[in-house]
Design a protein around this motif. Structure first.
Motif, PDB file in Angstrom:
ATOM      1  N   LEU A 207       0.815  -1.215   0.000  1.00 25.11           N
ATOM      2  CA  LEU A 207       0.000   0.000   0.000  1.00 25.11           C
ATOM      3  C   LEU A 207       0.850   1.267   0.000  1.00 25.11           C
ATOM      4  O   LEU A 207       0.308   2.373   0.095  1.00 25.11           O
ATOM      5  CB  LEU A 207      -0.936   0.005   1.216  1.00 25.11           C
ATOM      6  N   HIS A 208       2.164   1.124  -0.111  1.00 22.90           N
ATOM      7  CA  HIS A 208       3.081   2.282  -0.165  1.00 22.90           C
ATOM      8  C   HIS A 208       2.848   3.214   1.022  1.00 22.90           C
ATOM      9  O   HIS A 208       2.804   4.440   0.865  1.00 22.90           O
ATOM     10  CB  HIS A 208       2.902   3.061  -1.470  1.00 22.90           C
ATOM     11  N   ARG A 209       2.695   2.660   2.196  1.00 21.67           N
ATOM     12  CA  ARG A 209       2.385   3.486   3.356  1.00 21.67           C
ATOM     13  C   ARG A 209       3.528   4.439   3.673  1.00 21.67           C
ATOM     14  O   ARG A 209       4.696   4.069   3.667  1.00 21.67           O
ATOM     15  CB  ARG A 209       2.071   2.597   4.561  1.00 21.67           C
ATOM     16  N   ALA A 210       3.153   5.672   3.969  1.00 23.02           N
ATOM     17  CA  ALA A 210       4.134   6.697   4.323  1.00 23.02           C
ATOM     18  C   ALA A 210       4.325   6.709   5.840  1.00 23.02           C
ATOM     19  O   ALA A 210       3.388   6.487   6.599  1.00 23.02           O
ATOM     20  CB  ALA A 210       3.649   8.060   3.856  1.00 23.02           C
ATOM     21  N   PHE A 211       5.543   6.965   6.257  1.00 23.95           N
ATOM     22  CA  PHE A 211       5.876   7.051   7.677  1.00 23.95           C
ATOM     23  C   PHE A 211       6.623   8.358   7.921  1.00 23.95           C
ATOM     24  O   PHE A 211       7.595   8.667   7.221  1.00 23.95           O
ATOM     25  CB  PHE A 211       6.753   5.872   8.100  1.00 23.95           C
ATOM     26  N   ASP A 212       6.171   9.091   8.920  1.00 22.47           N
ATOM     27  CA  ASP A 212       6.839  10.350   9.240  1.00 22.47           C
ATOM     28  C   ASP A 212       8.285  10.148   9.676  1.00 22.47           C
ATOM     29  O   ASP A 212       9.109  11.050   9.550  1.00 22.47           O
ATOM     30  CB  ASP A 212       6.072  11.089  10.340  1.00 22.47           C
ATOM     31  N   ASP A 213       8.578   8.940  10.193  1.00 21.80           N
ATOM     32  CA  ASP A 213       9.915   8.688  10.712  1.00 21.80           C
ATOM     33  C   ASP A 213      10.704   7.723   9.826  1.00 21.80           C
ATOM     34  O   ASP A 213      11.587   7.007  10.305  1.00 21.80           O
ATOM     35  CB  ASP A 213       9.850   8.151  12.146  1.00 21.80           C
ATOM     36  N   CYS A 214      10.422   7.716   8.532  1.00 22.49           N
ATOM     37  CA  CYS A 214      11.149   6.840   7.602  1.00 22.49           C
ATOM     38  C   CYS A 214      12.629   7.244   7.541  1.00 22.49           C
ATOM     39  O   CYS A 214      12.951   8.388   7.230  1.00 22.49           O
ATOM     40  CB  CYS A 214      10.528   6.900   6.206  1.00 22.49           C
ATOM     41  N   VAL A 215      13.531   6.309   7.834  1.00 18.51           N
ATOM     42  CA  VAL A 215      14.966   6.600   7.800  1.00 18.51           C
ATOM     43  C   VAL A 215      15.726   5.631   6.891  1.00 18.51           C
ATOM     44  O   VAL A 215      16.945   5.753   6.740  1.00 18.51           O
ATOM     45  CB  VAL A 215      15.588   6.555   9.214  1.00 18.51           C
ATOM     46  N   ALA A 216      15.006   4.665   6.305  1.00 21.54           N
ATOM     47  CA  ALA A 216      15.669   3.691   5.441  1.00 21.54           C
ATOM     48  C   ALA A 216      14.674   3.189   4.412  1.00 21.54           C
ATOM     49  O   ALA A 216      13.455   3.265   4.612  1.00 21.54           O
ATOM     50  CB  ALA A 216      16.220   2.521   6.261  1.00 21.54           C
ATOM     51  N   VAL A 217      15.198   2.690   3.315  1.00 20.16           N
ATOM     52  CA  VAL A 217      14.357   2.135   2.253  1.00 20.16           C
ATOM     53  C   VAL A 217      14.936   0.793   1.814  1.00 20.16           C
ATOM     54  O   VAL A 217      16.075   0.446   2.123  1.00 20.16           O
ATOM     55  CB  VAL A 217      14.263   3.080   1.034  1.00 20.16           C
ATOM     56  N   ALA A 218      14.100   0.046   1.102  1.00 19.02           N
ATOM     57  CA  ALA A 218      14.534  -1.190   0.453  1.00 19.02           C
ATOM     58  C   ALA A 218      13.895  -1.228  -0.917  1.00 19.02           C
ATOM     59  O   ALA A 218      12.838  -0.630  -1.141  1.00 19.02           O
ATOM     60  CB  ALA A 218      14.131  -2.407   1.281  1.00 19.02           C
ATOM     61  N   CYS A 219      14.547  -1.932  -1.831  1.00 17.20           N
ATOM     62  CA  CYS A 219      14.073  -1.924  -3.210  1.00 17.20           C
ATOM     63  C   CYS A 219      14.423  -3.254  -3.879  1.00 17.20           C
ATOM     64  O   CYS A 219      15.545  -3.439  -4.353  1.00 17.20           O
ATOM     65  CB  CYS A 219      14.706  -0.753  -3.960  1.00 17.20           C
ATOM     66  N   THR A 220      13.474  -4.181  -3.875  1.00 17.16           N
ATOM     67  CA  THR A 220      13.684  -5.490  -4.479  1.00 17.16           C
ATOM     68  C   THR A 220      12.329  -6.150  -4.710  1.00 17.16           C
ATOM     69  O   THR A 220      11.381  -5.878  -3.977  1.00 17.16           O
ATOM     70  CB  THR A 220      14.550  -6.385  -3.569  1.00 17.16           C
ATOM     71  N   PRO A 221      12.189  -7.021  -5.735  1.00 26.21           N
ATOM     72  CA  PRO A 221      10.914  -7.702  -5.937  1.00 26.21           C
ATOM     73  C   PRO A 221      10.690  -8.836  -4.944  1.00 26.21           C
ATOM     74  O   PRO A 221       9.557  -9.193  -4.648  1.00 26.21           O
ATOM     75  CB  PRO A 221      11.026  -8.232  -7.377  1.00 26.21           C
ATOM     76  N   TYR A 222      11.773  -9.434  -4.442  1.00 26.66           N
ATOM     77  CA  TYR A 222      11.655 -10.527  -3.484  1.00 26.66           C
ATOM     78  C   TYR A 222      13.065 -10.877  -3.011  1.00 26.66           C
ATOM     79  O   TYR A 222      14.055 -10.524  -3.631  1.00 26.66           O
ATOM     80  CB  TYR A 222      11.038 -11.778  -4.132  1.00 26.66           C
ATOM     81  N   ASP A 223      13.154 -11.596  -1.913  1.00 28.75           N
ATOM     82  CA  ASP A 223      14.399 -12.271  -1.550  1.00 28.75           C
ATOM     83  C   ASP A 223      14.070 -13.345  -0.534  1.00 28.75           C
ATOM     84  O   ASP A 223      14.571 -13.353   0.575  1.00 28.75           O
ATOM     85  CB  ASP A 223      15.445 -11.307  -0.991  1.00 28.75           C
ATOM     86  N   THR A 224      13.192 -14.213  -0.898  1.00 28.81           N
ATOM     87  CA  THR A 224      12.818 -15.280   0.018  1.00 28.81           C
ATOM     88  C   THR A 224      13.482 -16.576  -0.407  1.00 28.81           C
ATOM     89  O   THR A 224      13.579 -16.886  -1.585  1.00 28.81           O
ATOM     90  CB  THR A 224      11.294 -15.461   0.071  1.00 28.81           C
TER      91      THR A 224
END
Length: 343
Positions: A207-224
């Motif tokens: 849902l692409h939720r926004a967080f006021d305290d976002c300090v990091a990101v990740a970007c991948t389709p999967y890694d299971t």
């Protein structure tokens, strides 16, 4: 650091290349420095040169006058009045007690947090399984095709909160890998996931939720690597041509619930099993580690707890360093507006 060289998975673990992730910010700067140093070595000069990365880490430690305790393993911790007070480490020379104002647990298995009594989860809540581990070496790459490669370097599922099972993993790796060119480090893909002040979910991601305290990101389709029980796999996302999912990780995911004075990084952040599998690409873990180190430094300089850091000031520093991309706010804001309109 339990081994005698810094870097963990990126050096001794020999996971030296990028598959996905936000390869910018602190990660990009480190890559450029490693690439330049690799060219001066007699070994093959590539971006993934583990030796060059080890040397670069050592240079940074000397420049910052840091004293790394190499060959030391965390074996205990104690808390007083809801605050982490110290950590105990063991080496061949005996025990050492470490005290401090702020602690970062970057053990990759949340060892310090677990010793301090922080609740955690491990494995899949649906079937109890954990993801596979592997060890890299020449034999691991001697596969007839890319499709066959995972079966040459994924050795079994390992519960890393059991020391006996960790020893079993080392035995398996020695049995299947090269006798001459061998990684000493188990590359465990799933570790303890702490219970933090926010638990990142797959819904947060999708849902692409926004967080006021976002300090990091990740970007991948999967890694299971726990495919039988993965929601993402059942959704048909086990493909390299799937657009990467953009994950926003709030600061609260790194703050253990009920314990002050500690930040927990690596793949042990507070997240569900499905969400955490998206948050452990090399570049993303490196940039998150940079953010937590900066947060701890700001806390010590300001004389307050890591939970009381000025997140806005921290975010400004991270944006300037290239660690937080534009999608942290732009896309998230648009989705939130759409959801509000539906409500």
């Amino acid at each position: 650091e339990p081994f005698f060289q810094p870097g963990g998975t990126r050096t001794l673990g020999r996971v030296t290349h990028h598959y996905f992730g936000h390869v910018q910010g602190a990660s990009r700067r480190m890559n450029e420095a490693v690439e330049g140093l690799s060219a001066t070595l007699r070994e093959k000069g590539t971006l993934g040169d583990a030796t060059a990365r080890m040397l670069r880490y050592q240079d940074l430690l000397r420049a910052e006058a840091c004293l790394p305790l190499l060959g030391h393993t965390a074996c205990g911790a104690w808390a007083e009045n809801g605050r982490l007070s110290g950590v105990v480490a063991v080496s061949e020379e005996g025990l050492v007690c470490l005290k401090g104002q702020a602690f970062l647990d970057m053990t990759s298995d949340a060892d310090v947090a677990a010793f301090a009594g922080v609740p955690y989860a491990l494995g899949c809540p649906r079937d109890g399984s954990v993801m596979t581990n592997g060890q890299w070496g020449d034999t691991a790459w001697a596969a007839s095709s890319f499709t066959d490669a995972p079966f040459h370097r994924d050795y079994d599922v390992v519960r890393n909160d059991s020391y006996a099972d960790l020893l079993r993993a080392v035995l398996l790796a020695h049995g299947y890998n090269s006798d001459l060119d061998f990684s000493p480090l188990n590359t465990l893909r799933e570790s303890r996931r702490i219970r933090g002040r926010h638990t990142l979910t797959l819904s947060d991601v999708l849902l692409h939720r926004a967080f006021d305290d976002c300090v990091a990101v990740a970007c991948t389709p999967y890694d299971t690597h726990g495919r039988a029980s993965s929601v993402l796999i059942n959704m048909g996302m086990l493909h390299y041509d799937v657009n990467p999912l953009k994950v926003r990780i709030p600061y609260r995911c790194f703050l253990p619930e009920g314990l002050e004075g500690l930040l927990v990084g690596g793949k042990c952040l507070s997240a569900t099993r499905d969400a955490s599998s998206l948050c452990r690409m090399n570049a993303d873990v490196e940039n998150a580690g940079y953010a937590l180190g900066l947060a701890a430094a700001l806390a010590v300089a300001g004389g307050h707890d890591v939970s009381a850091v000025d997140v806005k000031a921290l975010q400004a520093r991270l944006r300037a360093a290239g660690c937080l991309p534009d999608f942290v706010e732009s896309e998230a804001a648009g989705v939130e507006e759409s959801l509000e309109a539906l409500r």
